[in-house]
Each structure stands twice: as structure tokens, then as C-alpha cells.
Design an enzyme around this catalytic site. Structure first.
Site, PDB file in Angstrom:
ATOM      1  N   CYS A  10       2.814  20.771 -16.060  1.00 23.32           N
ATOM      2  CA  CYS A  10       3.239  19.878 -17.138  1.00 23.32           C
ATOM      3  C   CYS A  10       4.219  20.607 -18.063  1.00 23.32           C
ATOM      4  O   CYS A  10       3.902  21.686 -18.569  1.00 23.32           O
ATOM      5  CB  CYS A  10       2.017  19.419 -17.927  1.00 23.32           C
ATOM      6  SG  CYS A  10       2.418  18.435 -19.368  1.00 23.32           S
ATOM      7  N   HIS A  70      -1.410   1.428  -4.287  1.00 22.43           N
ATOM      8  CA  HIS A  70      -1.874   2.821  -4.253  1.00 22.43           C
ATOM      9  C   HIS A  70      -1.051   3.732  -5.163  1.00 22.43           C
ATOM     10  O   HIS A  70      -1.084   4.953  -5.006  1.00 22.43           O
ATOM     11  CB  HIS A  70      -1.843   3.352  -2.807  1.00 22.43           C
ATOM     12  CG  HIS A  70      -2.889   2.731  -1.924  1.00 22.43           C
ATOM     13  ND1 HIS A  70      -2.832   2.756  -0.546  1.00 22.43           N
ATOM     14  CD2 HIS A  70      -4.035   2.063  -2.228  1.00 22.43           C
ATOM     15  CE1 HIS A  70      -3.899   2.131  -0.043  1.00 22.43           C
ATOM     16  NE2 HIS A  70      -4.634   1.694  -1.049  1.00 22.43           N
ATOM     17  N   GLN A 100       0.848  -1.200   0.000  1.00 26.01           N
ATOM     18  CA  GLN A 100       0.000   0.000   0.000  1.00 26.01           C
ATOM     19  C   GLN A 100       0.883   1.249   0.000  1.00 26.01           C
ATOM     20  O   GLN A 100       0.390   2.355  -0.153  1.00 26.01           O
ATOM     21  CB  GLN A 100      -0.861   0.044   1.262  1.00 26.01           C
ATOM     22  CG  GLN A 100      -1.924  -1.021   1.342  1.00 26.01           C
ATOM     23  CD  GLN A 100      -2.646  -0.963   2.686  1.00 26.01           C
ATOM     24  OE1 GLN A 100      -3.368  -0.029   2.988  1.00 26.01           O
ATOM     25  NE2 GLN A 100      -2.444  -1.975   3.501  1.00 26.01           N
ATOM     26  N   ASN A 101       2.178   1.055   0.220  1.00 27.60           N
ATOM     27  CA  ASN A 101       3.053   2.208   0.411  1.00 27.60           C
ATOM     28  C   ASN A 101       3.472   2.832  -0.921  1.00 27.60           C
ATOM     29  O   ASN A 101       3.664   2.131  -1.906  1.00 27.60           O
ATOM     30  CB  ASN A 101       4.295   1.791   1.208  1.00 27.60           C
ATOM     31  CG  ASN A 101       3.914   1.215   2.551  1.00 27.60           C
ATOM     32  OD1 ASN A 101       2.802   1.441   3.028  1.00 27.60           O
ATOM     33  ND2 ASN A 101       4.810   0.461   3.166  1.00 27.60           N
ATOM     34  N   ASN A 110       3.111  -7.660  13.231  1.00 30.60           N
ATOM     35  CA  ASN A 110       2.615  -6.330  13.622  1.00 30.60           C
ATOM     36  C   ASN A 110       2.681  -6.264  15.144  1.00 30.60           C
ATOM     37  O   ASN A 110       2.147  -7.141  15.826  1.00 30.60           O
ATOM     38  CB  ASN A 110       1.155  -6.144  13.138  1.00 30.60           C
ATOM     39  CG  ASN A 110       0.703  -4.691  13.215  1.00 30.60           C
ATOM     40  OD1 ASN A 110       1.062  -3.960  14.127  1.00 30.60           O
ATOM     41  ND2 ASN A 110      -0.100  -4.282  12.244  1.00 30.60           N
ATOM     42  N   CYS A 166      -3.176  16.585 -20.110  1.00 33.61           N
ATOM     43  CA  CYS A 166      -2.845  15.799 -21.309  1.00 33.61           C
ATOM     44  C   CYS A 166      -2.477  14.353 -20.970  1.00 33.61           C
ATOM     45  O   CYS A 166      -2.183  13.569 -21.870  1.00 33.61           O
ATOM     46  CB  CYS A 166      -1.702  16.459 -22.082  1.00 33.61           C
ATOM     47  SG  CYS A 166      -0.102  16.358 -21.259  1.00 33.61           S
ATOM     48  N   ALA A 170       8.584  -5.228  12.266  1.00 31.16           N
ATOM     49  CA  ALA A 170       8.810  -5.982  11.028  1.00 31.16           C
ATOM     50  C   ALA A 170      10.249  -6.471  10.886  1.00 31.16           C
ATOM     51  O   ALA A 170      10.487  -7.637  10.556  1.00 31.16           O
ATOM     52  CB  ALA A 170       8.431  -5.107   9.834  1.00 31.16           C
ATOM     53  N   GLY A 200       2.575  -5.120   8.905  1.00 31.00           N
ATOM     54  CA  GLY A 200       2.443  -3.701   9.238  1.00 31.00           C
ATOM     55  C   GLY A 200       1.261  -2.973   8.636  1.00 31.00           C
ATOM     56  O   GLY A 200       1.420  -1.866   8.131  1.00 31.00           O
ATOM     57  N   THR A 201       0.085  -3.569   8.717  1.00 32.24           N
ATOM     58  CA  THR A 201      -1.098  -2.832   8.258  1.00 32.24           C
ATOM     59  C   THR A 201      -2.269  -3.068   9.210  1.00 32.24           C
ATOM     60  O   THR A 201      -2.420  -4.157   9.751  1.00 32.24           O
ATOM     61  CB  THR A 201      -1.472  -3.203   6.808  1.00 32.24           C
ATOM     62  OG1 THR A 201      -2.662  -2.489   6.439  1.00 32.24           O
ATOM     63  CG2 THR A 201      -1.692  -4.694   6.608  1.00 32.24           C
TER      64      THR A 201
HETATM   65  N1  APR Z   1       6.588  -3.104  12.178  1.00 29.41           N
HETATM   66  C1  APR Z   1       5.403  -3.635  11.773  1.00 29.41           C
HETATM   67  N2  APR Z   1       4.230  -2.996  11.908  1.00 29.41           N
HETATM   68  C2  APR Z   1       4.232  -1.787  12.505  1.00 29.41           C
HETATM   69  C3  APR Z   1       5.431  -1.185  12.973  1.00 29.41           C
HETATM   70  C4  APR Z   1       6.640  -1.894  12.781  1.00 29.41           C
HETATM   71  N3  APR Z   1       7.835  -1.405  13.186  1.00 29.41           N
HETATM   72  N4  APR Z   1       5.112   0.026  13.524  1.00 29.41           N
HETATM   73  C5  APR Z   1       3.776   0.150  13.400  1.00 29.41           C
HETATM   74  N5  APR Z   1       3.239  -0.936  12.791  1.00 29.41           N
HETATM   75  C6  APR Z   1       1.825  -1.189  12.423  1.00 29.41           C
HETATM   76  C7  APR Z   1       0.789  -0.532  13.310  1.00 29.41           C
HETATM   77  O1  APR Z   1       0.518  -1.323  14.453  1.00 29.41           O
HETATM   78  C8  APR Z   1      -0.405  -0.430  12.355  1.00 29.41           C
HETATM   79  O2  APR Z   1      -1.143  -1.642  12.362  1.00 29.41           O
HETATM   80  O3  APR Z   1       1.617  -0.627  11.134  1.00 29.41           O
HETATM   81  C9  APR Z   1       0.248  -0.253  10.987  1.00 29.41           C
HETATM   82  C10 APR Z   1       0.227   1.157  10.431  1.00 29.41           C
HETATM   83  O4  APR Z   1      -1.097   1.588  10.318  1.00 29.41           O
HETATM   84  P1  APR Z   1      -1.557   2.727   9.296  1.00 29.41           P
HETATM   85  O5  APR Z   1      -0.670   3.893   9.417  1.00 29.41           O
HETATM   86  O6  APR Z   1      -3.017   2.940   9.470  1.00 29.41           O
HETATM   87  O7  APR Z   1      -1.248   2.096   7.866  1.00 29.41           O
HETATM   88  P2  APR Z   1      -2.029   1.059   6.965  1.00 29.41           P
HETATM   89  O8  APR Z   1      -3.039   0.291   7.714  1.00 29.41           O
HETATM   90  O9  APR Z   1      -0.975   0.310   6.239  1.00 29.41           O
HETATM   91  O10 APR Z   1      -2.790   1.990   5.955  1.00 29.41           O
HETATM   92  C11 APR Z   1      -2.003   2.760   5.087  1.00 29.41           C
HETATM   93  O11 APR Z   1      -3.644   4.444   4.815  1.00 29.41           O
HETATM   94  O12 APR Z   1      -4.294   6.662   4.418  1.00 29.41           O
HETATM   95  C12 APR Z   1      -4.013   5.433   3.868  1.00 29.41           C
HETATM   96  O13 APR Z   1      -3.609   5.178   1.608  1.00 29.41           O
HETATM   97  C13 APR Z   1      -2.934   5.448   2.808  1.00 29.41           C
HETATM   98  O14 APR Z   1      -1.651   3.529   2.041  1.00 29.41           O
HETATM   99  C14 APR Z   1      -2.021   4.291   3.156  1.00 29.41           C
HETATM  100  C15 APR Z   1      -2.865   3.502   4.119  1.00 29.41           C
END
Ligand code: APR
Length: 249
Positions: free
Chosen positions: A151, A122, A104-105, A217, A133, A236, A191-192
Site C-alpha cells: 500500500c 467475482h 464471473q470473469n 457453449n 487500511c 461464443a 461459456g460457463t
Molecule cells: N465459447 C463458449 N464457451 C466456451 C468456449 C467458447 N469459445 N470455450 C470453452 N467454453 C466453455 C466450456 O465448455 C466450459 O463450459 O466455457 C466453460 C469454461 O469453464 P470454466 O473454466 O470452468 O469456467 P466457469 O464455469 O465460467 O467458471 C469460472 O471458476 O475458478 C473459478 O472463480 C473462477 O470465475 C472463475 C470460475
């Protein structure tokens, strides 16, 4: 043996025995590169108003939006370097133990770490697209200032090639990530929070196609109690380095 060590061993065994493994990564994998997550107490959205990434707002309040976007996604994110977690994923791919990273990054850190088969769900911050254009430009060939970028061909407004709120997932990423998810025997879910749709559907699709889910996570996510098979409550890089050392011991 501690529970956590046992989970590392179990995760390593899953990876060794898997025929097709994907990693799905969120903001958490880049936290150890110095990029704060989006949500939570110290998250970026607690300091900046996410409206700057709303497409309509970008058109109507371009100067204000662009200043924040440049500061965050180009000046700040642009100076970050891949951490050990990005690097372990690249090494696992090189050793044919990982087939694809779906992220997602938009920070380009998987690319910089050397991963090859990356789906940027994303979009990315390496390119800008002209809103008039539709030409695409590499950011490294543009000079970004505090003035909204124009542009070089038609002077239309440029927009970073990552999705803003209100935009669809890039077509290739949307379809290819489903194909990858359905092929997977194992998913490294890293990490999401699982709060952002439709990205959160990718691990779900893999799970319903029979994949095992290894989740890394420090804080449980929306997935953890619903369908994670092995939950590793660590950062991670810590978890991935441990798993890698067991695989290659
Ligand atoms: N290692 C692993 N996970 C971690 C670490 C780490 N060192 N530090 C934090 N986290 C976890 C948190 O516990 C949380 O679950 O990473 C997650 C980060 O959460 P968010 O910032 O909400 O990110 P994410 O869920 O990936 O959503 C990202 O949000 O606004 C949108 O489009 C944007 O792509 C982006 C998306």
C-alpha cells in the site's frame, strides 16, 4: 434448414421480443481472446495450483502466491483483447436489446469491448485493495513487480480486488445480480460450466422467475439438460455473430 440455424433464428426472436435481457458470462467467453478456461484438460487449474488464490495462503505464502497471480491475472490476462463475442454483447446493449451483463470473469474484457451495465460477480483486476487500511488503488497507477505489492499509504499488503477462495461475493454484485435476474425475460447464458456457486444461482433465479434461457457453449453444462430452452453448441463468437446478423438483417 439445419437445426442450428433454426436455433439462431429462435434465439434472435426471443431477443427481439424480450423486454429485459441479461447475459451471464463465464470463462468460456474469453477463450477466443486467448485466455484458457479454468477447468478441463488444458484449463488453468491443471497447470497452476488454485491454492495461490486461497486467502489464508496469500497471507502465509505471499511471495509464492503473488508471483503466480501477477503472471496469470496481470501479465497474461492483461494483454488479452476483447473478441467478437464481447463486442456483440456491447453492440446489443447499445441497440437496447441487452440490459445487463453479469460476468464471473475478472479480465475486464466486457469493459474494454464497450459494455456499460456490467456486474462483475467475482470482482475485477483493475483495482487493488489494502488489507490493512482498506484503501483502493487503480492498478494502472501502480508499478507491479515480482515483490508482493504494498500500500502506498500504510505499506500494508495489497490484494487484487477480485475474490479469492474463502471470500464473499462483493455486496453490490450479490444483491444487484439477483434484482437483474428477477427482471429478466431472457438470459443469454454464455461459456460457463455452472459448477461455481453462488454464480450458478443467477440463471436459476431468472429461470424460476419465468425467463427463457438461451445457452451458448460448445460443451453441454450443468444447466443444459436441466433448464436451457435453446441450446446452441457453438463457440461464443460464432453463435453471437450469427444471432446478431439475423436480428439486424
Ligand atoms: N465459447 C463458449 N464457451 C466456451 C468456449 C467458447 N469459445 N470455450 C470453452 N467454453 C466453455 C466450456 O465448455 C466450459 O463450459 O466455457 C466453460 C469454461 O469453464 P470454466 O473454466 O470452468 O469456467 P466457469 O464455469 O465460467 O467458471 C469460472 O471458476 O475458478 C473459478 O472463480 C473462477 O470465475 C472463475 C470460475
Amino acid at each position: 434448414m439445419s437445426t442450428i440455424k433454426y436455433r439462431h433464428i429462435e434465439a434472435a426472436e426471443y431477443l427481439i421480443n424480450s423486454k429485459y435481457t441479461i447475459a451471464t458470462t463465464g470463462a468460456g467467453i474469453s477463450v477466443e481472446s486467448g485466455i484458457p478456461p479454468f477447468r478441463g484438460q488444458d484449463g488453468l487449474w491443471s497447470r497452476y495450483n488454485p491454492i495461490v488464490l486461497d486467502l489464508d495462503y496469500y497471507y502465509s505464502n505471499t511471495i509464492e502466491s503473488w508471483k503466480v497471480i501477477k503472471k496469470l491475472f496481470f501479465d497474461f490476462f492483461g494483454s488479452a483483447k476483447p473478441n467478437e463475442a464481447h463486442k456483440v454483447l456491447a453492440r446489443l446493449e447499445e441497440k437496447e436489446l441487452l440490459n445487463c451483463v453479469i460476468t464471473q470473469n475478472i479480465d475486464n474484457l466486457h469493459h474494454e469491448a464497450g459494455s456499460k451495465n456490467i456486474i462483475e460477480y467475482h470482482g475485477n483486476s483493475r483495482q487493488m485493495v489494502c488489507m490493512k487500511c482498506a484503501d483502493i488503488f487503480a492498478v494502472k497507477n501502480l508499478t507491479l513487480t515480482n515483490e508482493p505489492p504494498k500500500c502506498p499509504h500504510c505499506s500494508g499488503l495489497l490484494k487484487p480486488d477480485f475474490i479469492f477462495f474463502g471470500e464473499a461475493i462483493p455486496q453490490y454484485a450479490a444483491t444487484q445480480s439477483v434484482i437483474e435476474a428477477k427482471k429478466a425475460d431472457v438470459v443469454l447464458l454464455i461459456g460457463t460450466t455452472g459448477e461455481v456457486m453462488p454464480a450458478s444461482f443467477i440463471p436459476e433465479i431468472a429461470k424460476s422467475s419465468g425467463a427463457k434461457i438461451i445457452e451458448i457453449n460448445p460443451i453441454p453444462s450443468k444447466f443444459t439438460n436441466r433448464f436451457t430452452d435453446i441450446y446452441i453448441p457453438q463457440k461464443a463468437s460464432e453463435a453471437l455473430l450469427m444471432i446478431e446478423s439475423i436480428i439486424f438483417k
